[in-house]
Motif scaffolding. Structure first.
Motif, PDB file in Angstrom:
ATOM      1  N   ASP A 264       0.866  -1.183   0.000  1.00 47.45           N
ATOM      2  CA  ASP A 264       0.000   0.000   0.000  1.00 47.45           C
ATOM      3  C   ASP A 264       0.899   1.229   0.000  1.00 47.45           C
ATOM      4  O   ASP A 264       1.637   1.473   0.966  1.00 47.45           O
ATOM      5  N   ALA A 265       0.841   1.998  -1.069  1.00 47.20           N
ATOM      6  CA  ALA A 265       1.712   3.164  -1.208  1.00 47.20           C
ATOM      7  C   ALA A 265       1.246   4.357  -0.378  1.00 47.20           C
ATOM      8  O   ALA A 265       1.951   5.364  -0.282  1.00 47.20           O
ATOM      9  N   THR A 266       0.066   4.266   0.250  1.00 49.49           N
ATOM     10  CA  THR A 266      -0.444   5.384   1.049  1.00 49.49           C
ATOM     11  C   THR A 266       0.395   5.541   2.311  1.00 49.49           C
ATOM     12  O   THR A 266       0.494   4.607   3.119  1.00 49.49           O
ATOM     13  N   PRO A 267       1.020   6.676   2.520  1.00 50.05           N
ATOM     14  CA  PRO A 267       1.870   6.852   3.706  1.00 50.05           C
ATOM     15  C   PRO A 267       1.036   6.974   4.980  1.00 50.05           C
ATOM     16  O   PRO A 267      -0.119   7.411   4.955  1.00 50.05           O
ATOM     17  N   ALA A 268       1.631   6.565   6.094  1.00 48.21           N
ATOM     18  CA  ALA A 268       0.965   6.727   7.385  1.00 48.21           C
ATOM     19  C   ALA A 268       0.872   8.216   7.722  1.00 48.21           C
ATOM     20  O   ALA A 268       1.806   8.976   7.494  1.00 48.21           O
ATOM     21  N   LYS A 269      -0.278   8.629   8.246  1.00 45.45           N
ATOM     22  CA  LYS A 269      -0.514  10.043   8.522  1.00 45.45           C
ATOM     23  C   LYS A 269      -0.272  10.368   9.995  1.00 45.45           C
ATOM     24  O   LYS A 269      -0.751   9.654  10.877  1.00 45.45           O
ATOM     25  N   PRO A 270       0.465  11.449  10.273  1.00 47.99           N
ATOM     26  CA  PRO A 270       0.662  11.859  11.671  1.00 47.99           C
ATOM     27  C   PRO A 270      -0.655  12.355  12.275  1.00 47.99           C
ATOM     28  O   PRO A 270      -1.537  12.854  11.574  1.00 47.99           O
TER      29      PRO A 270
END
Length: 346
Positions: A264-270
């Motif tokens: 999954d290319a979606t980065p983790a969000k802070p």
């Protein structure tokens, strides 16, 4: 300790029981071949000499009983004596191989623990207006050292920390933890954004991990009145307020563990949570919440968070660790790391 004593006395208890039953049964029923159970059980917990001694005791019991039953020169008694000698010899060999394996596992574990101590350098006990406490409990499962990791650094961007858990055990997991910590220590000073630190960790792991290996982690930064966190598939921390109430800090969206970016290319969000004066934040690895008691119940961390309200953070965390070990009823099956941050008032 009690189970070890039971194993040490089990061979003699079994042979004594066989002797009593044989005397009560009389010459019509012969139970003497069961004396071979003595040296067989002795090889489980004893050494080579102890096993040989138990075999000698078995013979010392067998011959008088055979004479008492009028079977001393009978072919069945010869077979019994040969069986005792044969089982004793095989048990001595098994005891020797077991001891060699135990020594080998102890040596491997010492190497792994030494590497882990070098890797996990002591964290600062104070960082800005934070007091830091640390607890690390190694598993006792043979030489299976885990890959739990942690770090706290004071950077131009603020106090930043990392806690994580490498998939797998042994020296391979320690090596992977070294790559993660090295990348974090460098990126924590260079990158202004926590998300960019996560990208640096991902790039570093992509060069060293293979297959479906991964690392769960949390990267966090303490700011004025709040804390920013990025979750990478790791158990969420526990926030304890000044009044002792606690809650789990779940992220709005759960990110994938580090090393699985191809899925999954979606980065983790802070995301940010309030973290003011008197608050405490407990970060931990899954060895804490997955510790089971003899009845199979998991450790109720949220219920025991009241132990963390003591004034001294390290004393509070030590109390929680003691309660965790008491809950498990013995050594843990997985490494358990805990990192407690306390924001002082005033």
């Amino acid at each position: 300790m009690r189970s070890l004593q039971t194993l040490r006395w089990l061979p003699f208890s079994v042979m004594l029981s066989v002797a009593v039953v044989d005397l009560l049964a009389g010459p019509s029923l012969v139970f003497l071949p069961l004396l071979t159970l003595g040296p067989a059980f002795a090889s489980v917990s004893g050494g080579v000499r102890r096993t040989a001694m138990v075999g000698a005791v078995a013979l010392a019991i067998c011959l008088p009983l055979a004479y008492h039953n009028g079977l001393l020169t009978d072919w069945q008694n010869y077979l019994t004596v040969i069986s005792i000698l044969g089982v004793t010899g095989a048990s001595m060999l098994a005891a020797r191989l077991r001891l060699e394996r135990e020594r080998e596992l102890a040596n491997v574990r010492q190497v792994a623990e030494a590497a882990q101590r070098v890797l996990l350098r002591p964290v600062p006990r104070r960082a800005g207006d934070l007091r830091v406490a640390l607890s690390y409990t190694s598993a006792a499962a043979e030489a299976q050292i885990g890959g739990d990791l942690y770090e706290v650094v004071t950077t131009p961007h603020g106090v930043r920390l990392l806690i994580g858990d490498v998939q797998g055990k042994g020296l391979g997991a320690v090596e992977t933890a070294a790559w993660v910590l090295g990348a974090f220590r460098e990126a924590a000073y260079d990158e202004a954004d926590l998300g960019d630190i996560g990208d640096r960790l991902e790039v570093s792991l992509a060069r060293h991990l293979g297959g479906e290996q991964f690392v769960t982690a949390i990267v966090a930064e303490v700011r004025d009145g709040e804390m920013e966190l990025v979750h990478f598939g790791h158990p969420p921390p526990l926030l304890i307020g000044p009044d002792g109430t606690s809650r789990t800090v779940d992220p709005p969206e759960h990110g994938l563990p580090l090393g699985l970016a191809l899925l999954d290319a979606t980065p983790a969000k802070p995301h940010r949570v309030p973290f003011g004066e008197g608050d405490r934040m407990l970060f931990f690895t899954d060895g804490v919440i997955e510790a089971r008691n003899p009845d199979g119940h998991f450790y109720p961390l949220a219920e025991r968070a009241v132990l963390l309200t003591r004034d001294e953070p390290q004393a509070a965390l030590d109390a929680l660790r003691g309660d965790l070990v008491a809950h498990a009823g013995g050594p843990l099956l997985d490494d358990a790391a805990m990192l407690l941050l306390h924001r002082q008032g005033g």
